[in-house]
Scaffold this active site. Structure first.
Site, PDB file in Angstrom:
ATOM      1  N   GLU A   6       0.800  -1.240   0.000  1.00  0.00           N
ATOM      2  CA  GLU A   6       0.000   0.000   0.000  1.00  0.00           C
ATOM      3  C   GLU A   6       0.827   1.281   0.000  1.00  0.00           C
ATOM      4  OE1 GLU A   6      -2.746  -0.530   3.260  1.00  0.00           O
ATOM      5  OE2 GLU A   6      -3.492  -2.414   2.451  1.00  0.00           O
TER       6      GLU A   6
ATOM      7  N   GLU B 285      -6.239 -10.516  -1.357  1.00  0.00           N
ATOM      8  CA  GLU B 285      -7.092 -10.281  -0.175  1.00  0.00           C
ATOM      9  C   GLU B 285      -8.513 -10.104  -0.664  1.00  0.00           C
ATOM     10  OE1 GLU B 285      -5.632  -7.079   2.294  1.00  0.00           O
ATOM     11  OE2 GLU B 285      -3.552  -7.608   1.915  1.00  0.00           O
TER      12      GLU B 285
HETATM   13  O1  G3I Z   1      -3.867  -7.157  18.829  1.00  0.00           O
HETATM   14  C1  G3I Z   1      -4.985  -6.485  19.395  1.00  0.00           C
HETATM   15  C2  G3I Z   1      -5.455  -7.228  20.604  1.00  0.00           C
HETATM   16  O2  G3I Z   1      -4.440  -7.219  21.571  1.00  0.00           O
HETATM   17  C3  G3I Z   1      -6.733  -6.567  21.114  1.00  0.00           C
HETATM   18  O3  G3I Z   1      -7.261  -7.326  22.169  1.00  0.00           O
HETATM   19  C4  G3I Z   1      -7.792  -6.470  20.011  1.00  0.00           C
HETATM   20  C5  G3I Z   1      -9.039  -5.735  20.472  1.00  0.00           C
HETATM   21  O4  G3I Z   1      -9.719  -5.140  19.396  1.00  0.00           O
HETATM   22  O5  G3I Z   1      -7.238  -5.754  18.935  1.00  0.00           O
HETATM   23  C6  G3I Z   1      -6.110  -6.422  18.375  1.00  0.00           C
HETATM   24  O6  G3I Z   1      -5.649  -5.732  17.269  1.00  0.00           O
HETATM   25  C7  G3I Z   1      -6.467  -5.763  16.111  1.00  0.00           C
HETATM   26  C8  G3I Z   1      -5.734  -6.534  15.020  1.00  0.00           C
HETATM   27  O7  G3I Z   1      -6.435  -6.447  13.803  1.00  0.00           O
HETATM   28  C9  G3I Z   1      -5.533  -8.016  15.367  1.00  0.00           C
HETATM   29  O8  G3I Z   1      -6.744  -8.636  15.576  1.00  0.00           O
HETATM   30  C10 G3I Z   1      -6.705  -4.323  15.681  1.00  0.00           C
HETATM   31  O9  G3I Z   1      -7.525  -3.680  16.616  1.00  0.00           O
HETATM   32  C11 G3I Z   1      -7.358  -4.279  14.307  1.00  0.00           C
HETATM   33  O10 G3I Z   1      -7.396  -2.938  13.846  1.00  0.00           O
HETATM   34  C12 G3I Z   1      -6.547  -5.113  13.326  1.00  0.00           C
HETATM   35  O11 G3I Z   1      -7.210  -5.077  12.083  1.00  0.00           O
HETATM   36  C13 G3I Z   1      -6.511  -5.642  11.007  1.00  0.00           C
HETATM   37  C14 G3I Z   1      -6.185  -4.561   9.976  1.00  0.00           C
HETATM   38  O12 G3I Z   1      -5.554  -5.159   8.871  1.00  0.00           O
HETATM   39  C15 G3I Z   1      -5.264  -3.501  10.538  1.00  0.00           C
HETATM   40  O13 G3I Z   1      -5.024  -2.514   9.600  1.00  0.00           O
HETATM   41  C16 G3I Z   1      -7.418  -6.691  10.372  1.00  0.00           C
HETATM   42  O14 G3I Z   1      -7.607  -7.778  11.288  1.00  0.00           O
HETATM   43  C17 G3I Z   1      -6.793  -7.216   9.079  1.00  0.00           C
HETATM   44  O15 G3I Z   1      -7.729  -7.991   8.392  1.00  0.00           O
HETATM   45  C18 G3I Z   1      -6.408  -6.040   8.195  1.00  0.00           C
HETATM   46  O16 G3I Z   1      -5.759  -6.550   7.055  1.00  0.00           O
HETATM   47  C19 G3I Z   1      -5.368  -5.573   6.086  1.00  0.00           C
HETATM   48  C20 G3I Z   1      -4.157  -6.136   5.360  1.00  0.00           C
HETATM   49  O17 G3I Z   1      -3.153  -6.459   6.278  1.00  0.00           O
HETATM   50  C21 G3I Z   1      -3.650  -5.148   4.317  1.00  0.00           C
HETATM   51  N1  G3I Z   1      -4.689  -4.771   3.391  1.00  0.00           N
HETATM   52  C22 G3I Z   1      -5.933  -4.301   4.000  1.00  0.00           C
HETATM   53  C23 G3I Z   1      -6.456  -5.305   5.023  1.00  0.00           C
HETATM   54  C24 G3I Z   1      -7.754  -4.829   5.609  1.00  0.00           C
HETATM   55  O18 G3I Z   1      -7.573  -3.657   6.345  1.00  0.00           O
END
Ligand code: G3I
Length: 378
Positions: free
Chosen positions: A155, A260
């Site tokens: 990205e 994705e």
């Molecule tokens: O690790 C913490 C955990 O400690 C906490 O308890 C929990 C509570 O909400 O949050 C956890 O972190 C989350 C993390 O995913 C792991 O589950 C974050 O809040 C959350 O924002 C994060 O979201 C991820 C996102 O990337 C972050 O930008 C999504 O799961 C994941 O599907 C998404 O994937 C991205 C690709 O890597 C790149 N392309 C876009 C795609 C969608 O955004």
């Protein structure tokens, strides 16, 4: 009986009691491309047997949804944590899967220390280069020969073709991309290297990414594929827009990976009308299917998903992998984005891990056409 009843209902309403569909997605698509899914650490334990069954029966490629991002792998400088990433790679090996690493250099989910010195000031280009090299060398080196390909840069380019003004760009300029590819190649000369991004069908982004591919190649750097993320919805992009980009990247001299893929079934806030004054009715309007997807919407969703799958199959000479961003609807990130707490239906398996109609249709059509091709060859 009171205790057994809910379990009985769950079993009867799940696919566990149904005859397994044979062949599976991965066998039906075997001569086309890898079919993959993104995984979270809890899915690797096997404790959720329905998830485990779907993952191992239908998919032959995996990518970590979060655990290989830099904030998890190196939360403090020099302090690497590989527990979840190790388990992920082991799982792929045990099940003979194509394992992709995601992702080395990304402006998001990055630890705070990466760009600053002890006083909180931006580091110099020299220090950032050294931090990038150390992160990439350690991570790629650890899985040398075990991971088949890496999303090296994620990205970095905007829809209009300009560079994202990330800290990587601010401190190092455009050079951070070739550097990342160089460091990754040095750490594992055999591993495939990818540039990965969303909205890859926008003409401006398409041209800029093609230019980037050609520049990297002209400099003798390795780049094997472009990853088109494909977080789409019912409103766009059109098949034609998406196809134009598949063709353009292939012409630029790399393979294409759909990295994705998911398709929201919900109204999109990007397409809403202005002046939403009543918050409650807005929330209901944006989250209309909390009790299940109506037949008609489900039919439209399956039809559009089928059209996309057919597009990928038609381009199987250029596309080497199609990866869904998650296993079943219940654990998709799209339930929380771009609006939190919605009930979405973006993946190939529903909340009970049952295949959606498109899965069975795809398997049936492919099996029939594989059979025809075999009998023609005889
Ligand atoms: O690790 C913490 C955990 O400690 C906490 O308890 C929990 C509570 O909400 O949050 C956890 O972190 C989350 C993390 O995913 C792991 O589950 C974050 O809040 C959350 O924002 C994060 O979201 C991820 C996102 O990337 C972050 O930008 C999504 O799961 C994941 O599907 C998404 O994937 C991205 C690709 O890597 C790149 N392309 C876009 C795609 C969608 O955004």
């Amino acid at each position: 009986m009171k205790r057994i009843l809910p379990i009985l209902i769950l079993l009867l309403s799940s696919c566990a009691s149904q005859k397994h569909y044979e062949p599976t997605l991965k066998s039906a698509l075997a001569d086309k491309f890898y079919i993959g899914t993104a995984l979270s650490p809890w899915q690797l334990t096997g404790r959720d047997s329905l998830a485990h069954d779907v993952i191992t029966r239908h998919f032959n490629a995996i990518v970590p949804e979060n655990c290989m991002k830099s904030m998890y792998l190196q939360p403090r400088e020099g302090e690497f944590r590989f527990r979840d990433a190790d388990a992920f790679v082991r799982f792929g090996e045990e099940h003979d899967m194509f394992v992709t690493g995601h992702c080395l250099i990304w402006h998001s989910q990055l630890p705070d220390w990466f760009f600053v010195d002890e006083a909180g000031r931006d580091v110099s280009p020299e220090v950032l280069r050294q931090r990038m090299r150390s992160h990439i060398t350690t991570v790629v080196g650890r899985y040398k020969g075990r991971i088949k390909g890496w999303d090296v840069v994620n990205e970095a380019i905007m829809e209009d073709g300009s560079y994202r003004k990330s800290k990587f760009y601010e401190i190092l300029g455009e050079e951070f991309i070739p550097l990342a590819f160089q460091y990754a190649h040095e750490a594992d000369p055999e591993v495939e290297l990818y540039y990965n991004d969303y909205n890859m069908y926008f003409p401006g982004k398409r041209e800029a990414v093609c230019r980037l591919v050609r520049e990297l190649k002209a400099r003798g750097l390795r780049i094997d594929a472009v990853g088109m993320q494909g977080h789409i919805d019912m409103f766009g992009p059109s098949i034609e827009e998406f196809e134009a980009s598949i063709n353009a990247y292939a012409e630029a001299g790399v393979k294409v990976m759909i990295t994705e893929f998911d398709m929201s079934a919900l109204p999109s806030p990007w397409h809403r009308s202005a002046n939403i004054s009543d918050t409650i009715s807005y929330e209901q309007r944006m989250n209309p299917y909390t009790q299940g997807l109506p037949e008609a919407v489900s039919a439209q969703w399956n039809e559009r998903m089928m059209q996309y799958m057919q597009l990928f199959i038609a381009h199987a000479d250029d596309i080497t992998r199609v990866t869904l961003w998650g296993v079943c609807d219940g654990n998709s990130w799209r339930n929380g984005f771009p609006i939190r707490g919605r009930t979405d239906y973006p993946l190939l398996f529903d909340r009970q891990y049952c295949p959606k109609p498109v899965v069975n249709q795809l398997i049936e059509e492919l099996t029939a056409s594989n059979k025809r091709a075999r009998s023609k060859r005889k």
